[in-house]
Write a protein that holds these residues in place. Structure first.
Motif, PDB file in Angstrom:
ATOM      1  N   ARG A 123     107.293  83.022  41.165  1.00 16.90           N
ATOM      2  CA  ARG A 123     108.329  84.049  41.062  1.00 16.90           C
ATOM      3  C   ARG A 123     107.749  85.404  40.651  1.00 16.90           C
ATOM      4  N   ASN A 124     106.892  85.420  39.632  1.00 15.08           N
ATOM      5  CA  ASN A 124     106.280  86.676  39.191  1.00 15.08           C
ATOM      6  C   ASN A 124     105.469  87.316  40.303  1.00 15.08           C
ATOM      7  N   HIS A 127     107.733  88.718  43.191  1.00 14.82           N
ATOM      8  CA  HIS A 127     108.365  89.976  42.810  1.00 14.82           C
ATOM      9  C   HIS A 127     107.364  91.126  42.788  1.00 14.82           C
ATOM     10  N   HIS A 128     106.150  90.857  42.348  1.00 17.09           N
ATOM     11  CA  HIS A 128     105.103  91.894  42.347  1.00 17.09           C
ATOM     12  C   HIS A 128     104.852  92.393  43.761  1.00 17.09           C
ATOM     13  N   LEU A 130     106.713  92.028  46.508  1.00 19.72           N
ATOM     14  CA  LEU A 130     107.885  92.653  47.123  1.00 19.72           C
ATOM     15  C   LEU A 130     108.083  94.069  46.597  1.00 19.72           C
ATOM     16  N   GLY A 131     107.753  94.292  45.335  1.00 20.62           N
ATOM     17  CA  GLY A 131     107.869  95.630  44.764  1.00 20.62           C
ATOM     18  C   GLY A 131     106.921  96.611  45.423  1.00 20.62           C
ATOM     19  N   ARG A 134     108.289  97.273  48.985  1.00 19.47           N
ATOM     20  CA  ARG A 134     109.469  98.128  48.952  1.00 19.47           C
ATOM     21  C   ARG A 134     109.077  99.585  48.710  1.00 19.47           C
ATOM     22  N   ALA A 160     103.530  87.575  49.467  1.00 21.96           N
ATOM     23  CA  ALA A 160     104.773  87.046  48.896  1.00 21.96           C
ATOM     24  C   ALA A 160     105.213  85.798  49.649  1.00 21.96           C
ATOM     25  N   CYS A 222     111.896  85.726  50.953  1.00 19.99           N
ATOM     26  CA  CYS A 222     111.085  85.601  49.741  1.00 19.99           C
ATOM     27  C   CYS A 222     111.901  85.901  48.494  1.00 19.99           C
ATOM     28  N   MET A 223     112.786  86.882  48.579  1.00 23.28           N
ATOM     29  CA  MET A 223     113.651  87.197  47.446  1.00 23.28           C
ATOM     30  C   MET A 223     114.572  86.022  47.142  1.00 23.28           C
ATOM     31  N   SER A 226     112.562  83.263  45.439  1.00 19.89           N
ATOM     32  CA  SER A 226     112.184  83.602  44.063  1.00 19.89           C
ATOM     33  C   SER A 226     113.356  83.480  43.096  1.00 19.89           C
ATOM     34  N   LEU A 227     114.544  83.847  43.556  1.00 18.90           N
ATOM     35  CA  LEU A 227     115.710  83.807  42.681  1.00 18.90           C
ATOM     36  C   LEU A 227     116.168  82.390  42.372  1.00 18.90           C
TER      37      LEU A 227
END
Length: 249
Positions: A123-124, A127-128, A130-131, A134, A160, A222-223, A226-227
């Motif tokens: 998850r970490n 998110h890294h 995807l950030g 984005r 990701a 991927c989001m 992760s959620l």
């Protein structure tokens, strides 16, 4: 250039009274898609004399230097590196996979890489990545984007996806990551890598529609994955043991 970098690292060791345990290339040259004007992104992990850890006086946990002659150099104290690893931070995971190594204690590197496996949390990492993707997409100018920024979308999206699909640390190089792609998309990315090898990083390019569709769908997937992952906390005991051993090397 490698000899120049190694000499710079030796000078840093002497000037700051540190020991560099590992140093590598990070960035496009290590990721597999450099441009003609790409900098050399040199990263290193270091330890200080043991007495400097046995004091209540605060100490800086990093060393940074002005970018000079295409060299972008900075390093992290082993204490900072281990703290980040216990947070499942992707940066140490990537450094230890770099195909371009300037200095290393092989035993230290191998043992630190083994330690990383104990602290991987998808998850970490998702998110890294995807950030980063984005942020790069937000630099688009209409339908165009700088080719450097396009790869700041492509590689993180692939990484990701790797973490979401395989539940393991993503490879640093883009080439094994591309095994996730269809043959058609892989060929398109390879063509972009070839183009980037001859174009400056500021070169503007229109994103291929198939690639854009893949980016959007993969981001959402991927989001979603992760959620669904529960929060995870790690025991720091083994990292503390590693730290004590490392500062005595």
């Amino acid at each position: 250039m490698k000899a120049t970098i190694q000499q710079k690292l030796t000078e840093i060791e002497k000037a700051y009274g540190i020991k560099i345990l590992y140093s590598c290339e990070s960035g496009s040259r290590a990721w597999g898609f450099p441009s003609p004007d790409s900098d050399y992104d040199v990263r290193f992990i270091y330890s200080r004399p043991i007495e400097e850890y046995l004091t209540i006086k605060p100490k800086k946990d990093h060393l940074s230097f002005p970018i000079n002659d295409e060299l972008d150099i900075y390093g992290w104290d082993i204490s900072k590196v281990l703290h980040l690893i216990t947070k499942s931070n992707t940066t140490p995971f990537e450094w230890l996979q770099s195909p371009v190594v300037y200095k290393e204690d092989t035993t230290f590197k191998d043992e630190l890489w083994t330690l990383c496996q104990s602290y991987f949390y998808p998850r970490n990492n998702i998110h890294h990545y995807l950030g980063i993707a984005r942020g790069a997409m937000e630099t688009m100018q209409g339908e165009d984007i700088k080719i450097k920024k396009l790869f700041y979308v492509l590689r993180p999206m692939l990484a990701a996806w790797w973490c979401a699909e395989k539940n393991t640390i993503a490879p640093m190089s883009i080439y094994p990551l591309m095994d996730l792609l269809t043959d058609d998309l892989r060929k398109k990315v390879l063509s972009l890598i070839e183009l980037k090898s001859t174009a400056n990083e500021s070169y503007l390019i229109e994103i291929d529609q198939d690639i854009k569709t893949w980016i959007d769908r993969t981001f959402d997937y991927c989001m979603e994955v992760s959620l669904q992952l529960a929060k995870k906390d790690f025991d720091q005991k083994i990292s503390d043991e590693f730290f004590r051993k490392a500062i005595l090397i």
